[in-house]
Design a protein around this motif. Structure first.
Motif, PDB file in Angstrom:
ATOM      1  N   ASN A 141      65.647  26.819  66.497  1.00  0.00           N
ATOM      2  CA  ASN A 141      65.309  27.902  67.915  1.00  0.00           C
ATOM      3  C   ASN A 141      66.488  28.612  68.467  1.00  0.00           C
ATOM      4  N   TYR A 146      62.706  35.158  69.550  1.00  0.00           N
ATOM      5  CA  TYR A 146      61.138  35.727  69.225  1.00  0.00           C
ATOM      6  C   TYR A 146      60.751  37.032  69.189  1.00  0.00           C
ATOM      7  N   ARG A 170      65.178  37.303  63.809  1.00  0.00           N
ATOM      8  CA  ARG A 170      64.045  37.365  64.630  1.00  0.00           C
ATOM      9  C   ARG A 170      62.810  37.021  63.968  1.00  0.00           C
ATOM     10  N   ASP A 172      58.550  35.023  64.556  1.00  0.00           N
ATOM     11  CA  ASP A 172      57.346  34.512  65.482  1.00  0.00           C
ATOM     12  C   ASP A 172      57.309  33.008  65.108  1.00  0.00           C
ATOM     13  N   CYS A 173      56.423  32.523  65.676  1.00  0.00           N
ATOM     14  CA  CYS A 173      56.136  30.939  65.821  1.00  0.00           C
ATOM     15  C   CYS A 173      56.085  30.421  64.500  1.00  0.00           C
ATOM     16  N   TYR A 176      59.569  30.265  62.708  1.00  0.00           N
ATOM     17  CA  TYR A 176      60.271  29.360  63.467  1.00  0.00           C
ATOM     18  C   TYR A 176      59.787  27.695  62.605  1.00  0.00           C
ATOM     19  N   ASN A 224      58.856  26.010  68.911  1.00  0.00           N
ATOM     20  CA  ASN A 224      60.025  27.015  69.323  1.00  0.00           C
ATOM     21  C   ASN A 224      59.902  27.477  70.790  1.00  0.00           C
ATOM     22  N   ARG A 225      59.154  26.986  71.656  1.00  0.00           N
ATOM     23  CA  ARG A 225      59.134  27.286  72.994  1.00  0.00           C
ATOM     24  C   ARG A 225      59.730  26.103  73.746  1.00  0.00           C
TER      25      ARG A 225
END
Length: 300
Positions: A141, A146, A170, A172-173, A176, A224-225
């Motif tokens: 993370n 993102y 860089r 996206d989900c 990750y 990742n959030r």
């Protein structure tokens, strides 16, 4: 069985004594006549193995909780876009593994992105249990910012391997989740206890990808959030769609609760409602021949 050999019209002293015998005695007599010996045993109550019977099958209860993430079951998804994406990622990861192997043997000539990922693997390897999972979640993370695939690649959905992601910093989900999957695998975590999970997050009405890791029989979600791990039961806004690991792409299905079924069969209900709609990024096209099988239904 008892048989009376006298005739109905015989009465009184004309009636000879009744003769009694059992069916087993008759079978024993026939066996002796056919040379099967005095010890031969046949039971009239046992039907031959090749005959049909209308006796009910043994019934068992379907488990109400599966062993896969979110307490569900999984079954192999038909070939489609997700399979092609995952096979492409697996092939690219095999090539990247050769780079990581070279870095271990010759650190001086290791590319920067590979050296960074190798340091992450080392940090994860130094931990155990839940700490190992938290190190992977936090490390990936922190290393990646993102960015949507449209912004970075100009396309709707691209799955990148860890070194490709770390080269740009860089992703996206899915990127990750893939990086965490590879880092944990390289750090000795069993692949059988890891699943890339594609879900529909109803809270934000978006498709999402996370990594699920099984520890001590419980599934934990690496998102990742979120900086902290959560149990799958706490991810209440997720509708699970697909699970992916070294065995390929699988669909989630929920069992029919408290319903008896014959031994050797499995029945399950869809994990998502029939009206949920298949996410565009899956590229999955339903096949009518695969819409059900053994009581399982594809998630639509």
């Amino acid at each position: 069985m008892v048989v009376d050999t006298t005739s109905d019209f015989m009465t009184g002293s004309d009636r000879p004594p009744a003769t009694f015998f059992s069916i087993n005695a008759v079978l024993a007599k026939l066996d002796r006549q056919r040379g099967r010996g005095p010890d031969a045993v046949r039971l009239a109550s046992l039907p031959p193995s090749h005959t049909a019977t209308d006796a009910p099958l043994a019934v068992k209860e379907v488990p109400t909780v599966g062993l896969e993430p979110f307490g569900l079951f999984t079954f192999r998804a038909p070939d489609g876009l997700l399979w092609r994406k995952w096979r492409g990622v697996e092939a690219a990861m095999a090539k990247e593994q050769a780079v990581l192997d070279q870095c271990r043997n010759d650190a001086g000539n290791c590319p920067a992105n590979a050296a960074q990922f190798q340091r992450l693997i080392g940090a994860v390897s130094s931990k155990s249990g839940r700490d190992k999972l938290e190190e992977a979640n936090h490390g990936v993370n922190a290393a990646i910012r993102y960015v949507s695939d449209y912004s970075q690649h100009g396309e709707a959905d691209r799955w990148s391997t860890p070194l490709a992601t770390f080269a740009t910093g860089r992703g996206d989900c899915e990127d990750y989740a893939i990086a965490k999957y590879v880092a944990l695998t390289a750090a000795g975590f069993s692949q059988n206890d890891l699943q890339l999970v594609l879900v529909r997050d109803r809270a934000v009405r978006q498709d999402h990808a996370v990594l699920a890791a099984r520890l001590d029989g419980r599934w934990l979600i690496l998102d990742n959030r979120l900086s902290a791990l959560i149990e799958d039961s706490d991810a209440s806004s997720f509708t699970p769609l697909f699970a992916i690991n070294q065995h390929g792409v699988h669909l989630f299905a929920a069992p029919y609760a408290k319903r008896g079924i014959p031994d050797g069969q499995v029945e399950a209900a869809p994990a998502a409602s029939a009206g949920a709609g298949t996410p565009d990024w899956t590229g999955f096209e339903p096949d009518s021949e695969n819409m059900s099988g053994g009581g399982l239904m594809l998630l639509m």
